[in-house]
Design an enzyme around this catalytic site. Structure first.
Site, PDB file in Angstrom:
ATOM      1  N   TRP A   1       6.014  -4.880   1.176  1.00 44.94           N
ATOM      2  CA  TRP A   1       5.035  -5.611   0.351  1.00 44.94           C
ATOM      3  C   TRP A   1       5.538  -6.914  -0.245  1.00 44.94           C
ATOM      4  CZ3 TRP A   1       6.257  -6.263  -4.773  1.00 44.94           C
ATOM      5  CH2 TRP A   1       7.088  -5.322  -5.379  1.00 44.94           C
TER       6      TRP A   1
ATOM      7  N   ASP B   1      10.536   6.082  -6.657  1.00 40.17           N
ATOM      8  CA  ASP B   1       9.822   4.839  -6.325  1.00 40.17           C
ATOM      9  C   ASP B   1      10.713   3.622  -6.569  1.00 40.17           C
ATOM     10  OD1 ASP B   1       7.733   3.169  -5.458  1.00 40.17           O
ATOM     11  OD2 ASP B   1       7.110   2.799  -7.521  1.00 40.17           O
TER      12      ASP B   1
ATOM     13  N   GLY C   1       0.790  -1.234   0.000  1.00 40.77           N
ATOM     14  CA  GLY C   1       0.000   0.000   0.000  1.00 40.77           C
ATOM     15  C   GLY C   1       0.818   1.278   0.000  1.00 40.77           C
TER      16      GLY C   1
ATOM     17  N   GLU D   1       1.769   3.173  -2.218  1.00 38.48           N
ATOM     18  CA  GLU D   1       1.311   4.205  -3.150  1.00 38.48           C
ATOM     19  C   GLU D   1       0.119   4.983  -2.578  1.00 38.48           C
ATOM     20  OE1 GLU D   1       3.093   1.478  -4.521  1.00 38.48           O
ATOM     21  OE2 GLU D   1       4.375   3.227  -4.801  1.00 38.48           O
TER      22      GLU D   1
ATOM     23  N   ASN E   1       8.985   2.537  -1.100  1.00 38.33           N
ATOM     24  CA  ASN E   1       9.247   3.962  -1.230  1.00 38.33           C
ATOM     25  C   ASN E   1       8.696   4.744  -0.045  1.00 38.33           C
ATOM     26  OD1 ASN E   1       6.618   3.180  -2.674  1.00 38.33           O
ATOM     27  ND2 ASN E   1       6.320   5.346  -2.241  1.00 38.33           N
TER      28      ASN E   1
HETATM   29 CA    CA Z   1       6.382   1.666  -4.465  1.00 37.80          CA
END
Ligand code: CA
Length: 580
Positions: free
Chosen positions: A257, A317, A191, A193, A275
């Site tokens: 993730w 990212d 998650g 983003e 990120n």
């Molecule tokens: Ca990312």
């Protein structure tokens, strides 16, 4: 090998080989990593994806034929990134849309299926994938796109426990396989983003009860839990506002993730972090710990033992989620990591000290090199997209060309390490991006990027490249180019082989020393998952899931249109040597 066969024969005398393994899965079994099963993602907690089996080898692999195949069925296809698990005569394989199947290992017949009822509002960033399950006791456990953990009875498929890990409406989801370490179930979250807060959680795998949580964004409190589930403060991760300005750490990303690996010799679990949020780095001066890092956690206490940040102040990212695979070199234990940012890192597994760092792709424009003394990148200023408040391009900041693209020199597809050749086998991609920053503010459940981008191939004739990487010298020993971007994982075996799949649909076996192609099979859709192997009786098997999808068709820009001829699917294939 002789000893092993003898053991199997004794087992059969006692009432069948499967009866000898009917007891529940234990930590000792997972650590032992025997070749008659695949009990964890990574084919071992350390994630080497190396098998000691050698019946299928450089001489025999051309006789590899399908034993059976199974379709995941339904109308739901999309990316199949799952690694199957093998135990007690069954295959446990997850599929897109949070499904899991138990299959009869001999025939491929379906024993049971569980399908999570997903709510409308789930927000997986990068396709409806799942990468696999974990086994413990009589349970098989996996994470879902609505951020729940589901534990099912291995024999019946009945739900034994279910726990909500995060709020899917805030952008939390789960796609990684859970990790069993020291008898605990360790999981991360997806998650990044959406401005979630990445963390690692430890649970009792038999009950789902929380044992500890460890946030991956500096400033957040970690907790441990007593017998009654009461939350007890367990120390802040880092120091509030030390590497994050203002309040931005409260929605700081660093999603875990892709899950983690574990090394029994260090007692540490290694999780990669994504990120920092948002992508627009001008909003958050500082290193933004513990984003885009490898974080080593003491499994007993849930405390951070060390962290190594591959991309401090990430503005592209690049994440840092890639698997940290421990291995022996010169009598010491190290971890190898092929980072999305294009550099391959060799780090001391005990203390996080950088030993070596070198490029594993041809074009890197954001940094010229990694300083081996400080461990920090030597940034190239022109590679960072500009500050939108400077108004160089209207409301946008100055556009930069950055390579690798944010989909990474390597993404979710796990690499493999062979103790036989002492090489890492890295599925890599050669692509770059135009990237620019935009103003953005956090809104729950909305994309929290502050950036726009277009991905493009770096070369005309290929994007993907399977590369054999020497962690000691930093040399690429061999490479096999691939037209489409590689998105499937790798396995290597004592048979001198490297197995990997391609989006064009092939599962391939190449010589581990030379990269020479020795065998390939068309699976009917793109392979974006890692293969596994095991031995049943006197026969070695290989399996892989097939089904094109994942992040490339959704985010790939010019690359996505280049590969839009590829068809979706959803199946698992099993192979063995022909008896002819
Ligand atoms: Ca990312």
């Amino acid at each position: 090998m002789q000893k092993k066969l003898l053991g199997l024969m004794v087992g059969m005398a006692l009432g069948g080989a499967s009866a000898a393994h009917a007891a529940g899965v234990t930590e000792a079994m997972i650590e032992k990593n025997a070749t008659d099963s695949v009990l964890s993602w990574g084919m071992g907690q350390g994630g080497q994806r190396f098998s000691k089996l050698d019946q299928i080898n450089t001489k025999s692999v051309d006789k590899l034929v399908p034993a059976w195949a199974f379709s995941f069925g339904g109308e739901k296809q999309r990316g199949q990134e799952s690694q199957p698990l093998i135990h007690n005569g069954k295959m446990f394989v997850t599929a897109s849309y949070s499904r899991i199947f138990a299959l009869d290992l001999k025939t491929g017949a379906k024993l049971w299926k569980y399908e999570q009822r997903l709510p409308e509002g789930i927000m997986p960033c990068c396709d409806v994938v799942n990468r696999g399950a974990a086994l413990f006791g009589d349970l098989v456990i996996f994470g879902t796109l609505d951020a729940q953990l589901i534990a099912l009875d291995q024999n019946t498929g009945k739900v034994v426990w279910k726990e909500k890990v995060g709020d899917y409406a805030a952008g939390y989801s789960m796609t990684a396989a859970p990790l069993i370490a020291k008898g605990l179930l360790l999981t991360g979250v997806s998650g990044g983003e959406f401005g979630i807060v990445g963390r690692v959680e430890a649970r009792n795998p038999l009950t789902g009860d929380l044992v500890w949580t460890r946030p991956m964004v500096e400033g957040h409190m970690g907790y441990k839990f007593d017998k009654d589930g009461k939350e007890i403060e367990n120390g802040i991760s880092g120091t509030v506002n030390k590497t994050w300005p203002g309040d931005l750490w409260k929605t700081g990303g660093a999603a875990t993730w892709l899950g983690g690996t574990y090394d029994a010799s260090t007692g540490l679990a290694y999780f990669g972090t994504g990120n920092p949020a948002p992508w627009n780095s001008h909003l958050r001066p500082g290193d933004n710990l513990y984003s885009s890092s490898t974080v080593a956690l003491d499994v007993d206490t849930g405390k951070i033992k060390w962290s190594y940040q591959s991309t401090p102040h990430d503005g592209w990212d690049y994440d840092g989620v890639n698997e940290f695979i421990t291995f022996d070199m010169d009598g010491k234990r190290y971890g190898g990591k092929a980072d999305r940012n294009g550099f391959f890192y060799v780090v001391d597994a005990k203390n996080g000290k950088l030993q070596n760092a070198f490029p594993f792709v041809k074009k890197i424009t954001w940094a010229s090199s990694i300083d081996l003394k400080t461990g920090r990148p030597n940034y190239l200023a022109a590679g960072r997209p500009g500050d939108p408040t400077k108004g160089e391009e209207g409301k946008k900041g100055k556009t930069a060309f950055a390579s690798p693209a944010f989909l990474g020199a390597k993404n979710q597809m796990p690499m493999a390490y062979s103790p036989q050749t002492k090489l890492f086998y890295v599925p890599s991609n050669e692509w770059g991006m135009d990237i620019w920053n935009e103003p953005v503010t956090y809104k729950k459940g909305a994309a929290f990027l502050g950036a726009g981008f277009t991905i493009k191939p770096n070369f005309d004739d290929y994007i993907g490249a399977m590369r054999a990487v020497d962690p000691k010298t930093g040399k690429i020993v061999w490479e096999v180019k691939n037209n489409a971007p590689l998105w499937g994982g790798v396995m290597t075996t004592a048979g001198g082989l490297v197995f990997y799949g391609t989006p064009e649909g092939f599962l391939k076996a190449v010589n581990a020393k030379t990269g020479k192609e020795l065998w390939k099979f068309q699976t009917g859709s793109g392979v974006v998952a890692p293969p596994v192997t095991w031995q049943d009786g006197d026969t070695q098997y290989v399996a892989v899931t097939s089904g094109w999808g994942g992040a490339v068709p959704l985010w790939g820009g010019e690359v996505a249109s280049k590969v839009n001829f590829l068809e979706q699917g959803g199946s698992v294939w099993v192979f063995k040597l022909s008896s002819k």
